[in-house]
Design an enzyme around this catalytic site. Structure first.
Site, PDB file in Angstrom:
ATOM      1  N   ARG A  90      48.170  75.163  42.255  1.00  0.00           N
ATOM      2  CA  ARG A  90      46.841  75.468  42.591  1.00  0.00           C
ATOM      3  C   ARG A  90      46.773  77.050  43.162  1.00  0.00           C
ATOM      4  O   ARG A  90      45.970  77.782  42.603  1.00  0.00           O
ATOM      5  CB  ARG A  90      46.070  74.685  43.452  1.00  0.00           C
ATOM      6  CG  ARG A  90      44.594  75.253  43.951  1.00  0.00           C
ATOM      7  CD  ARG A  90      44.002  74.379  45.033  1.00  0.00           C
ATOM      8  NE  ARG A  90      42.724  74.860  45.339  1.00  0.00           N
ATOM      9  CZ  ARG A  90      41.687  74.383  46.097  1.00  0.00           C
ATOM     10  NH1 ARG A  90      42.116  73.123  46.575  1.00  0.00           N
ATOM     11  NH2 ARG A  90      40.701  75.005  46.522  1.00  0.00           N
ATOM     12  N   ASN A 144      39.999  67.143  38.701  1.00  0.00           N
ATOM     13  CA  ASN A 144      39.496  68.330  37.940  1.00  0.00           C
ATOM     14  C   ASN A 144      40.418  69.040  36.846  1.00  0.00           C
ATOM     15  O   ASN A 144      41.606  68.497  36.832  1.00  0.00           O
ATOM     16  CB  ASN A 144      39.035  69.471  38.906  1.00  0.00           C
ATOM     17  CG  ASN A 144      37.919  69.375  39.784  1.00  0.00           C
ATOM     18  OD1 ASN A 144      36.903  68.894  39.332  1.00  0.00           O
ATOM     19  ND2 ASN A 144      37.920  69.525  41.142  1.00  0.00           N
ATOM     20  N   CYS A 164      31.419  63.993  40.297  1.00  0.00           N
ATOM     21  CA  CYS A 164      31.633  65.254  40.941  1.00  0.00           C
ATOM     22  C   CYS A 164      30.708  65.023  42.347  1.00  0.00           C
ATOM     23  O   CYS A 164      29.560  64.311  42.440  1.00  0.00           O
ATOM     24  CB  CYS A 164      31.228  66.250  40.267  1.00  0.00           C
ATOM     25  SG  CYS A 164      31.267  67.917  41.079  1.00  0.00           S
ATOM     26  N   TYR A 241      29.329  76.883  41.997  1.00  0.00           N
ATOM     27  CA  TYR A 241      30.288  77.447  41.112  1.00  0.00           C
ATOM     28  C   TYR A 241      29.615  78.480  40.114  1.00  0.00           C
ATOM     29  O   TYR A 241      30.392  79.322  39.501  1.00  0.00           O
ATOM     30  CB  TYR A 241      30.672  76.292  40.351  1.00  0.00           C
ATOM     31  CG  TYR A 241      31.763  75.557  41.045  1.00  0.00           C
ATOM     32  CD1 TYR A 241      33.045  75.625  41.105  1.00  0.00           C
ATOM     33  CD2 TYR A 241      31.192  74.335  41.643  1.00  0.00           C
ATOM     34  CE1 TYR A 241      34.072  74.876  41.758  1.00  0.00           C
ATOM     35  CE2 TYR A 241      32.212  73.263  42.523  1.00  0.00           C
ATOM     36  CZ  TYR A 241      33.485  73.757  42.328  1.00  0.00           C
ATOM     37  OH  TYR A 241      34.344  72.901  42.970  1.00  0.00           O
TER      38      TYR A 241
END
Length: 418
Positions: A90, A144, A164, A241
């Protein structure tokens, strides 16, 4: 009822366990299996999970194992919450795209593609094992990028839905602002995973979204880190987002000067694991709320209850096949919308026509997701390049060219074709 959590060694897991324990009447789990290749984490999270069950009076049994096949054997539902490559991968996803002036994020843009390439083959292997053990089991994906992963599962014929926490988080926030219960609030939530807008907020049959923006707009805008005039002009509440799209360059400037979210989470995880090692701890610690995934447990319990018992909320926001819900997308696209949930699966509810300002972006990102899935399933630098070029946040051939090489270089150990 047996449930299995793949990625049970995640620091998220005590949040999930707490939900199972508190909502045991909604979802009476008799056996809960946590499986993970990381034995050191299971050795901490397994005992903590059992202490949480004991403290809240849940009679179910919690076991841990590194044997995936044993874990999913006979499971009624399997929850996926894995992270291939861990926080180290990540951190890379959030770092190297910045060299091209592109946003660095674990589910959006080039970093999101890298995560999809690492994750899809692993998830499909897990799903095949679940199907061999129990073809009637449901797979609930919280891994994800949820939209791409869920589409991969559905395309391969698995019984799967994506989940989600964005929608349930907004529902809870709006309920608090309006001083009503969350059950009183219904959202017109539409789009793709991590690309959604609340186009209406219903309370008692009335759309109160205009009132929310008038009376609480500053609070909502501050949470989203977007200007209130933008929300007023749009007349909707976008997912946070959308800031990666609506304020891309601003986000990139911030990311270049601040520690990455991955670094923050990695430090937080070490603190959490230290807390989890305390044999006196029998509840999820307050620090976990800062880790992310708020209300994940409630959403997961609600969805599993509806799928396995025809209980829980009849209408829930999930990631599922489009099937004409958004008529400008292919039927096999995966959309994130309210749906009626039964043991047969999800039946999307009708949605109002989308404003071209939103539908155009949804169509573009869907095209990217098509190409991303092709790259994840079949590999090849050309497919990676095509997916990057198609992404609205990249779109320039020089960037796509550089990012393709960098993505492959950073993820070679996870890409069998590289």
């Amino acid at each position: 009822m047996k449930l299995t959590v793949v990625g049970g060694g995640s620091t998220y897991t005590p949040e999930l366990i707490d939900g199972f324990a508190r909502l045991r009447d909604v979802l009476p789990v008799t056996e809960l299996v946590l499986t993970d290749p990381a034995t050191d984490r299971l050795d901490l999270i397994g005992p903590l999970s059992r202490r949480i069950f004991d403290r809240l009076g849940h009679p179910g049994r919690i076991t841990t194992t590194t044997d995936l096949d044993a874990a999913v054997d006979g499971a009624d539902a399997v929850l996926l919450q894995l992270r291939v490559g861990g926080q180290a991968a990540r951190l890379q996803d959030e770092t190297w795209p910045l060299d091209c002036g592109c946003v660095g994020q674990e589910t959006t843009g080039a970093g999101g593609l890298a995560k999809a390439l690492r994750t899809v083959p692993v998830v499909l292997d897990i799903a095949d094992r679940v199907r061999r053990s129990n073809p009637d089991a449901w797979i609930i994906d919280f891994t994800n990028p949820v939209g791409i992963v869920t589409r991969a599962l559905l395309q391969a014929g698995h019984k799967a839905l994506g989940l989600c926490n964005v929608a349930i988080g907004l529902q809870r926030k709006f309920a608090a602002l309006l001083n009503v219960t969350p059950e009183d609030v219904a959202l017109d939530h539409v789009g793709l995973n991590h690309l959604t807008w609340e186009t209406a907020v219903h309370v008692g049959g009335e759309n109160v979204l205009p009132r929310l923006l008038t009376e609480h707009g500053e609070t909502i805008a501050a949470d989203l880190r977007l200007p209130l005039p933008l929300l007023t002009t749009l007349g909707v509440v976008p997912s946070y987002y959308l800031r990666y799209f609506y304020a891309h360059d601003e986000v990139v400037r911030e990311q270049r000067t601040k520690p990455s979210r991955a670094a923050e989470v990695a430090r937080m995880e070490q603190e959490l694991l230290t807390l989890y090692a305390d044999p006196a701890l029998a509840e999820k610690p307050p620090l976990l709320a800062k880790r992310g995934g708020a209300y994940y447990s409630e959403a997961a319990v609600d969805l599993a209850a509806a799928l396995l018992r025809n209980a829980g909320s009849p209408h829930q926001v999930v990631n599922t096949r489009n099937n004409g819900t958004l008529p400008f997308l292919p039927d096999d696209a995966v959309v994130e919308v309210p749906a009626r949930i039964t043991p047969k699966g999800a039946e999307p509810l009708p949605v109002s026509p989308m404003d071209p300002l939103f539908s155009g972006l949804v169509a573009g990102v869907t095209a990217y997701e098509d190409l991303a899935l092709e790259a994840a399933l079949h590999g090849g630098r050309d497919r990676v390049f095509r997916a990057l070029l198609a992404h609205p946040l990249i779109g320039q051939y020089e960037y796509a060219d550089r990012l393709a090489d960098t993505l492959i270089a950073h993820n070679r150990e996870h890409l069998t074709w590289a």
